[in-house]
Structures are given as structure tokens and as C-alpha cells.
Motif scaffolding. Sequence first.
Motif, PDB file in Angstrom:
ATOM      1  N   LYS A   1     -16.510 -66.728  55.960  1.00  0.00           N
ATOM      2  CA  LYS A   1     -17.133 -66.542  54.839  1.00  0.00           C
ATOM      3  C   LYS A   1     -17.639 -67.310  53.197  1.00  0.00           C
ATOM      4  CE  LYS A   1     -18.489 -61.019  55.912  1.00  0.00           C
ATOM      5  NZ  LYS A   1     -18.389 -60.221  55.892  1.00  0.00           N
ATOM      6  N   MET A   2     -16.198 -67.708  53.285  1.00  0.00           N
ATOM      7  CA  MET A   2     -16.078 -68.554  52.148  1.00  0.00           C
ATOM      8  C   MET A   2     -16.705 -70.222  52.691  1.00  0.00           C
ATOM      9  SD  MET A   2     -13.774 -66.699  49.918  1.00  0.00           S
ATOM     10  CE  MET A   2     -13.445 -67.858  48.674  1.00  0.00           C
ATOM     11  N   HIS A   3     -16.388 -70.398  53.789  1.00  0.00           N
ATOM     12  CA  HIS A   3     -17.174 -71.685  54.061  1.00  0.00           C
ATOM     13  C   HIS A   3     -18.171 -71.170  54.066  1.00  0.00           C
ATOM     14  CE1 HIS A   3     -12.925 -72.811  56.581  1.00  0.00           C
ATOM     15  NE2 HIS A   3     -12.943 -72.882  54.669  1.00  0.00           N
TER      16      HIS A   3
ATOM     17  N   ASP B   1      -8.815 -45.765  46.329  1.00  0.00           N
ATOM     18  CA  ASP B   1      -9.875 -45.233  46.454  1.00  0.00           C
ATOM     19  C   ASP B   1     -11.341 -46.604  46.401  1.00  0.00           C
ATOM     20  OD1 ASP B   1      -9.788 -45.558  43.514  1.00  0.00           O
ATOM     21  OD2 ASP B   1     -10.653 -44.396  42.675  1.00  0.00           O
ATOM     22  N   ARG B   2     -10.584 -47.485  46.455  1.00  0.00           N
ATOM     23  CA  ARG B   2     -11.334 -47.956  46.475  1.00  0.00           C
ATOM     24  C   ARG B   2     -11.679 -49.067  47.109  1.00  0.00           C
ATOM     25  NH1 ARG B   2     -11.532 -50.348  39.993  1.00  0.00           N
ATOM     26  NH2 ARG B   2     -11.797 -48.352  38.990  1.00  0.00           N
ATOM     27  N   THR B   3     -10.654 -49.601  47.808  1.00  0.00           N
ATOM     28  CA  THR B   3     -10.966 -50.657  49.131  1.00  0.00           C
ATOM     29  C   THR B   3      -9.706 -50.048  50.371  1.00  0.00           C
ATOM     30  OG1 THR B   3      -8.974 -51.811  48.241  1.00  0.00           O
ATOM     31  CG2 THR B   3     -11.691 -52.804  47.911  1.00  0.00           C
TER      32      THR B   3
ATOM     33  N   MET C   1     -13.875 -57.621  35.534  1.00  0.00           N
ATOM     34  CA  MET C   1     -14.941 -58.052  34.947  1.00  0.00           C
ATOM     35  C   MET C   1     -14.842 -59.633  35.987  1.00  0.00           C
ATOM     36  SD  MET C   1     -17.547 -58.002  33.078  1.00  0.00           S
ATOM     37  CE  MET C   1     -16.540 -57.246  31.214  1.00  0.00           C
ATOM     38  N   LEU C   2     -13.635 -60.259  35.885  1.00  0.00           N
ATOM     39  CA  LEU C   2     -12.745 -61.337  37.227  1.00  0.00           C
ATOM     40  C   LEU C   2     -14.006 -60.887  38.180  1.00  0.00           C
ATOM     41  CD1 LEU C   2     -12.193 -64.454  38.167  1.00  0.00           C
ATOM     42  CD2 LEU C   2     -10.084 -63.839  37.994  1.00  0.00           C
ATOM     43  N   ARG C   3     -13.344 -60.094  39.145  1.00  0.00           N
ATOM     44  CA  ARG C   3     -13.869 -59.685  40.031  1.00  0.00           C
ATOM     45  C   ARG C   3     -15.468 -59.351  40.306  1.00  0.00           C
ATOM     46  NH1 ARG C   3     -13.156 -53.823  44.058  1.00  0.00           N
ATOM     47  NH2 ARG C   3     -13.087 -55.590  46.089  1.00  0.00           N
ATOM     48  N   ALA C   4     -16.431 -59.017  38.879  1.00  0.00           N
ATOM     49  CA  ALA C   4     -17.893 -58.846  38.664  1.00  0.00           C
ATOM     50  C   ALA C   4     -18.429 -59.847  39.531  1.00  0.00           C
ATOM     51  CB  ALA C   4     -17.840 -57.686  38.174  1.00  0.00           C
TER      52      ALA C   4
ATOM     53  N   LEU D   1      -8.487 -70.009  44.777  1.00  0.00           N
ATOM     54  CA  LEU D   1      -9.312 -68.993  44.373  1.00  0.00           C
ATOM     55  C   LEU D   1      -8.866 -67.646  43.846  1.00  0.00           C
ATOM     56  CD1 LEU D   1     -13.398 -70.017  45.325  1.00  0.00           C
ATOM     57  CD2 LEU D   1     -12.299 -69.424  43.301  1.00  0.00           C
ATOM     58  N   MET D   2      -7.875 -67.810  45.313  1.00  0.00           N
ATOM     59  CA  MET D   2      -6.739 -66.786  45.529  1.00  0.00           C
ATOM     60  C   MET D   2      -5.902 -65.996  44.860  1.00  0.00           C
ATOM     61  SD  MET D   2      -8.286 -64.958  48.556  1.00  0.00           S
ATOM     62  CE  MET D   2      -9.866 -65.296  47.454  1.00  0.00           C
ATOM     63  N   GLY D   3      -5.828 -67.232  43.942  1.00  0.00           N
ATOM     64  CA  GLY D   3      -5.073 -67.111  42.745  1.00  0.00           C
ATOM     65  C   GLY D   3      -5.055 -65.739  41.948  1.00  0.00           C
TER      66      GLY D   3
ATOM     67  N   THR E   1      -3.628 -63.038  40.875  1.00  0.00           N
ATOM     68  CA  THR E   1      -2.182 -62.634  39.480  1.00  0.00           C
ATOM     69  C   THR E   1      -3.299 -61.499  38.803  1.00  0.00           C
ATOM     70  OG1 THR E   1      -0.859 -63.688  38.972  1.00  0.00           O
ATOM     71  CG2 THR E   1      -3.786 -64.483  38.599  1.00  0.00           C
ATOM     72  N   LEU E   2      -4.212 -61.605  38.593  1.00  0.00           N
ATOM     73  CA  LEU E   2      -4.604 -60.151  38.097  1.00  0.00           C
ATOM     74  C   LEU E   2      -4.519 -59.542  39.123  1.00  0.00           C
ATOM     75  CD1 LEU E   2      -7.197 -62.596  35.548  1.00  0.00           C
ATOM     76  CD2 LEU E   2      -4.150 -61.981  34.950  1.00  0.00           C
ATOM     77  N   GLY E   3      -4.837 -57.782  38.273  1.00  0.00           N
ATOM     78  CA  GLY E   3      -5.857 -56.867  38.216  1.00  0.00           C
ATOM     79  C   GLY E   3      -4.981 -56.066  39.545  1.00  0.00           C
TER      80      GLY E   3
HETATM   81  C1  HEM Z   1     -10.942 -63.627  50.597  1.00  0.00           C
HETATM   82  C2  HEM Z   1     -11.669 -63.305  49.411  1.00  0.00           C
HETATM   83  C3  HEM Z   1     -11.343 -62.313  49.238  1.00  0.00           C
HETATM   84  C4  HEM Z   1     -11.012 -61.021  49.142  1.00  0.00           C
HETATM   85  C5  HEM Z   1     -11.407 -60.572  50.663  1.00  0.00           C
HETATM   86  C6  HEM Z   1     -10.681 -60.545  48.168  1.00  0.00           C
HETATM   87  C7  HEM Z   1      -9.734 -58.859  48.774  1.00  0.00           C
HETATM   88  C8  HEM Z   1      -9.893 -58.398  47.377  1.00  0.00           C
HETATM   89  C9  HEM Z   1      -9.525 -57.164  47.365  1.00  0.00           C
HETATM   90  C10 HEM Z   1      -9.090 -56.120  48.597  1.00  0.00           C
HETATM   91  C11 HEM Z   1      -8.822 -56.360  45.809  1.00  0.00           C
HETATM   92  C12 HEM Z   1      -8.528 -54.852  45.648  1.00  0.00           C
HETATM   93  C13 HEM Z   1     -10.094 -54.083  45.057  1.00  0.00           C
HETATM   94  C14 HEM Z   1      -9.913 -53.156  44.157  1.00  0.00           C
HETATM   95  O1  HEM Z   1      -9.330 -51.966  45.433  1.00  0.00           O
HETATM   96  O2  HEM Z   1     -10.353 -52.298  43.859  1.00  0.00           O
HETATM   97  C15 HEM Z   1      -9.232 -57.002  45.518  1.00  0.00           C
HETATM   98  C16 HEM Z   1      -9.716 -57.008  43.176  1.00  0.00           C
HETATM   99  C17 HEM Z   1      -9.951 -58.052  42.840  1.00  0.00           C
HETATM  100  N1  HEM Z   1     -10.174 -59.342  43.757  1.00  0.00           N
HETATM  101 FE1  HEM Z   1     -10.706 -59.647  45.190  1.00  0.00          FE
HETATM  102  N2  HEM Z   1     -11.017 -60.475  47.309  1.00  0.00           N
HETATM  103  C18 HEM Z   1     -11.553 -61.973  47.458  1.00  0.00           C
HETATM  104  C19 HEM Z   1     -11.664 -63.245  46.950  1.00  0.00           C
HETATM  105  C20 HEM Z   1     -11.798 -62.696  45.175  1.00  0.00           C
HETATM  106  C21 HEM Z   1     -12.000 -63.798  44.265  1.00  0.00           C
HETATM  107  C22 HEM Z   1     -12.813 -65.284  44.587  1.00  0.00           C
HETATM  108  C23 HEM Z   1     -12.251 -63.931  42.945  1.00  0.00           C
HETATM  109  C24 HEM Z   1     -11.966 -64.541  41.525  1.00  0.00           C
HETATM  110  C25 HEM Z   1     -12.191 -65.370  41.649  1.00  0.00           C
HETATM  111  C26 HEM Z   1     -10.959 -62.226  43.107  1.00  0.00           C
HETATM  112  C27 HEM Z   1     -10.608 -61.502  42.241  1.00  0.00           C
HETATM  113  C28 HEM Z   1      -9.628 -60.077  41.906  1.00  0.00           C
HETATM  114  C29 HEM Z   1     -10.041 -59.455  41.053  1.00  0.00           C
HETATM  115  C30 HEM Z   1      -9.536 -60.298  39.561  1.00  0.00           C
HETATM  116  C31 HEM Z   1      -9.304 -58.390  41.519  1.00  0.00           C
HETATM  117  C32 HEM Z   1      -8.276 -57.310  41.307  1.00  0.00           C
HETATM  118  C33 HEM Z   1      -9.321 -56.131  40.759  1.00  0.00           C
HETATM  119  C34 HEM Z   1      -9.371 -54.970  39.649  1.00  0.00           C
HETATM  120  O3  HEM Z   1      -7.549 -54.868  39.005  1.00  0.00           O
HETATM  121  O4  HEM Z   1      -9.687 -53.904  39.372  1.00  0.00           O
HETATM  122  N3  HEM Z   1     -11.236 -61.351  44.273  1.00  0.00           N
HETATM  123  N4  HEM Z   1      -9.895 -58.115  46.160  1.00  0.00           N
END
Ligand code: HEM
Length: 275
Positions: free
Chosen positions: A139-141, A165-167, A24-27, A153-155, A158-160
Motif C-alpha cells: 500500500k505504501m508503494h 478502542d481505536r485500533t 493532527m499528524l495522523r489526520a 515516514l514511520m519515524g 515517535t509522536l503519540g
Molecule cells: C504503514 C503505515 C502505517 C501504519 C500501519 C500505521 C499505524 C498506526 C496505528 C495502529 C496507530 C495507532 C492509532 C490509535 O490506536 O489511536 C497509529 C498512530 C499514529 N500514526 Fe500511524 N501508521 C502508519 C503510517 C503513518 C504515517 C505515514 C504517519 C505520519 C506521517 C503516521 C502518524 C501517526 C501518528 C502521529 C500516530 C499517533 C496518533 C495519536 O497519538 O493519536 N502514521 N498509526
Amino acid sequence: MNINHIAKKPFFDLFYRSPCMALMLRAAFHDAGTFCKNSKTGGPRGTLRHSHDLDRPENAGLDFAMDQIEEIKDEGNHITAMLSYSDLIQLGGYTAVEYTGGPVMLFRMGRKDAEDHDEHTPEDRLPDVREGSSNILTKMHRMGFTTQEFVALMGSHTLGFAHQDRTGFQGRWTQNPHVFDNTYYKEVLLGERSKFLKTPVEHMLAQNSEMKKLCEAYAQDQNLFFEHYALAHVKMSELGQEEHLLSEFEENQPKYKLPESSYLQLNSFSDPQKY
Ligand code: HEM
């Protein structure tokens, strides 16, 4: 109970049943992160609910989150029934952070959905982890975030999990992917000695001296991380929508509170990687 509590309640119920907080956070990021500060296009406009956005490769896996949003829109309560899709998607992100023990962010509603159902979010707006660190930062800028906000935001990782198969990446960033805390930065700083996932983003955070200093500060001081994270997250969720937002809060009321306790019930997660 104030409006924020009532609005968040259907998400709390959802997370208790199905621990899809990270998804949900990723969405929430994927609906908002299309914003361009120069052209003022994109941003949290609910376009993720349309197949032309949802079916894009960068949104793989988010269909489950959008199904839950539809269900809450139809069967939530009298407050969620009034919210736009973009409000609901962002509310899901706020509640995911709160439910897992992160800062309690005060939600402002009133986002307008994209009017034209055929409106496509411009392509190539979201950062792709495979495209190299300088493109990601650009892109973030472009969204309007500072480097400090980006690091905070990268913190959220810590979740998930990442899913092959997705990325193309597989694994999790921290020991407990259902707890929102500062362990992401501790793992980033451990570098090769960490057993958890490292994508090019984590390498950039550890190698760039300005970013590394921020990671060290967040790793040492969780409240500082929560403060910077909450402010950056609220900004993300309101990109381009500021003029439409209704506030039930007084002018000087803080945008977030530190958590008093966690709602998390770890035992309820029988199949943590299901989502
Ligand atoms: C530079 C920006 C970012 C990059 C390159 C990035 C990249 C990724 C990648 C590669 C995944 C794995 C997705 C998968 O294979 O299912 C992921 C998951 C995730 N991202 Fe990011 N992300 C970015 C920014 C953010 C931001 C800003 C948030 C929230 C504020 C976020 C929240 C999450 C969360 C919560 C997951 C885990 C999703 C899950 O467990 O299904 N990401 N991200």
C-alpha cells in the motif's frame, strides 16, 4: 513574518492550548494516504471532513482533529481563511512536526478539495496494521513511496499513542510521545528489550535487512532522519496535487530546515493521552 508563519500560527496556538499534535499528524496521513499513483485517485483532498470518510473504522478518533480544522477555518486568520480543507489538514501535519521539535517544512498551498461532496475515497487504501507487513508495504508503494521513504515516514510514530478502542493496540512507541526525534528507531532496534509498543510494522522494520540498515542510520544520525523524513512528508502532503500548488518560494529554496529550537513546553501537557 512570511505567509508560512502566519498560516501556521493558529495551529501553534491550538497546540499550546490542546497538545493534539500527534492526532493532527495522523489526520494528515489519513487524508493523503489514500492516494494511488497508478489511477491518480485519492490523496489529500479534504474528504476526511465528510462523515462517510471520517466515520470509517480506520479513522477512529480523528473527529477531534477535524473539529479543530473547522474552527481554524472559521476563526483562524486571513491566510487560513483562504485555504482549502486539504491545505489546512496538511498544514496541521507540518505544524505538528515543527511544534514538537522536528524539521521545519516549507508549506505550499493551493490543494483542491474534492469537488463533489458525496465523493467517497476508495476503501481499503490506508494500510491497516493488522493486515500483515507485505500488504502494508504494497500500500505504501501504491501511494508512490519508496522503501526508504516508508521507513522515514514511520519515524512519525515517535509522536503519540495507540488506543485500544481505536485500533486494538495500546501504548506509545517512545519515552516522550510529544517530542519529534529519532528515538522511534532506537526502540525498534532494541526489539524485545524495549518496553514500548511493537506492532507488526516495528517487527518488519527490525527484521528486514534493508529496512534495518535504514533504522540504524536514522538511530545514529538524527539530521539524516530529519532530512529524509521532511522530503517524504512534503511528498506525502502534495500527492496528486502538484499542479495546483502555489509556491511563494524560489526555485532552489530547500523544502525544509533543521529546527533551531523547540517550541515545546512540556509542562503545559497536563493530560498527555487525552487526544
Ligand atoms: C504503514 C503505515 C502505517 C501504519 C500501519 C500505521 C499505524 C498506526 C496505528 C495502529 C496507530 C495507532 C492509532 C490509535 O490506536 O489511536 C497509529 C498512530 C499514529 N500514526 Fe500511524 N501508521 C502508519 C503510517 C503513518 C504515517 C505515514 C504517519 C505520519 C506521517 C503516521 C502518524 C501517526 C501518528 C502521529 C500516530 C499517533 C496518533 C495519536 O497519538 O493519536 N502514521 N498509526
